[in-house]
Design an enzyme around this catalytic site. Sequence first.
Site, PDB file in Angstrom:
ATOM      1  N   HIS A 164       0.826  -1.209   0.000  1.00 53.68           N
ATOM      2  CA  HIS A 164       0.000   0.000   0.000  1.00 53.68           C
ATOM      3  C   HIS A 164       0.860   1.258   0.000  1.00 53.68           C
ATOM      4  CE1 HIS A 164      -4.277  -1.415   1.127  1.00 53.68           C
ATOM      5  NE2 HIS A 164      -3.615  -2.429   0.605  1.00 53.68           N
ATOM      6  N   GLY A 166       4.893   6.289  -4.196  1.00 54.93           N
ATOM      7  CA  GLY A 166       6.129   5.515  -4.244  1.00 54.93           C
ATOM      8  C   GLY A 166       6.477   4.953  -2.876  1.00 54.93           C
ATOM      9  N   ASN A 175      -6.853   1.902   3.729  1.00 48.82           N
ATOM     10  CA  ASN A 175      -5.736   1.692   4.659  1.00 48.82           C
ATOM     11  C   ASN A 175      -6.176   1.521   6.115  1.00 48.82           C
ATOM     12  OD1 ASN A 175      -3.800   1.847   2.635  1.00 48.82           O
ATOM     13  ND2 ASN A 175      -3.546   4.064   2.849  1.00 48.82           N
ATOM     14  N   PRO A 216      -5.064  -0.837  -6.030  1.00 51.09           N
ATOM     15  CA  PRO A 216      -5.910  -1.907  -6.554  1.00 51.09           C
ATOM     16  C   PRO A 216      -7.061  -2.188  -5.589  1.00 51.09           C
ATOM     17  CG  PRO A 216      -3.606  -2.464  -6.860  1.00 51.09           C
ATOM     18  CD  PRO A 216      -3.633  -1.224  -6.000  1.00 51.09           C
ATOM     19  N   HIS A 245      -1.314 -12.921  -1.243  1.00 50.18           N
ATOM     20  CA  HIS A 245      -2.536 -13.303  -0.524  1.00 50.18           C
ATOM     21  C   HIS A 245      -2.485 -14.750  -0.049  1.00 50.18           C
ATOM     22  CE1 HIS A 245      -5.222  -9.902  -2.384  1.00 50.18           C
ATOM     23  NE2 HIS A 245      -4.437  -9.472  -1.410  1.00 50.18           N
TER      24      HIS A 245
END
Length: 325
Positions: free
Chosen positions: A67, A73, A92, A159, A189
């Site tokens: 994230h 960046g 987040n 994403p 994942h």
Amino acid sequence: MEDSLFKGVFLLFVLTILNTLVHGQGTSIGFYSSTCPKAESIVKSTVTSHVNSDSSLAPGLLRMHFHDCFVQGCDASVLVAGSGTERTAFPNLGLRGYEVIDDAKTQLETACPGVVSCADILALAARDSVVLSGGLSWQVPTGRRDGRVSQASDVGNLPAPDDSVDVQKQKFAAKGLTTQDLVTLVGGHTIGTTACQFFSNRLRNFTTNGAADPSIDPSFLSQLLTLCPQNTGATNRVAFDNGSQNKFDSSYYANLRNGRGVLQSDQALWNDASTKTFVQRYLGLRGLLGLTFNVEFGKSMVKMSNIGVKTDVDGEIRKICSSFN
């Protein structure tokens, strides 16, 4: 003639340097070998201590690095606390592991004051988390500086759990990452969990006739419906990699093949021809050149960790990771 040749070579050199800077390069292996030789070992021991106490912190730290890199960046902008920062943006809110980074930073400031950036700590912690979960190690280039900007409004390009493959590819390509990098990095994942609210749309009324997403394996659908009761289960947690949520392995891809991907964006990787090929290669299916997930993951992580890197005067070395100097 010689003058023209010199100009051509010089122009090529300048373009190469510019291209390098645009893609966030400027990091190197062993950047702290002389200025803070124990930097990596301090981060490793800190991550190990925390993950041994709470294994769910491993996927948390990996996700936090992801994230961070996709917004502004890899500059630790996601760590900054306060109103309107990246940390407060909805995608987040579920991030975990801030205390691990803060702990490592405190120790590093004692050992080498003002030397090691929070962005590098986060990159190292992500690698160490994978290793502690059974994955292979890789060398992490360091030398990043911490960013001076953190805005919740910049988080929109992360994403999303319902992104199509085309949208996912666009978001990754914008960061200089290939379709293989996409399939590889989403393979992270293989560890961790997600909340029901991020995929509950697949379980009920997904189709026009009120049925669930037809790409979900029927027996898995029954499990998900139990784990995510309607109206009351939004925050319940479900493993991304059913049956192997704490082990860093390729079973995540087998789940996609079997219709047991949890997020819509994950299962889409099997349903789209352009990404399915890479999933099949990680599964070693016949007729395809196999890929070793653990090896390729490290390579793609190095590429991702160099997105938008700030070096020299472009950033700072924060004293406290949650606030600008």
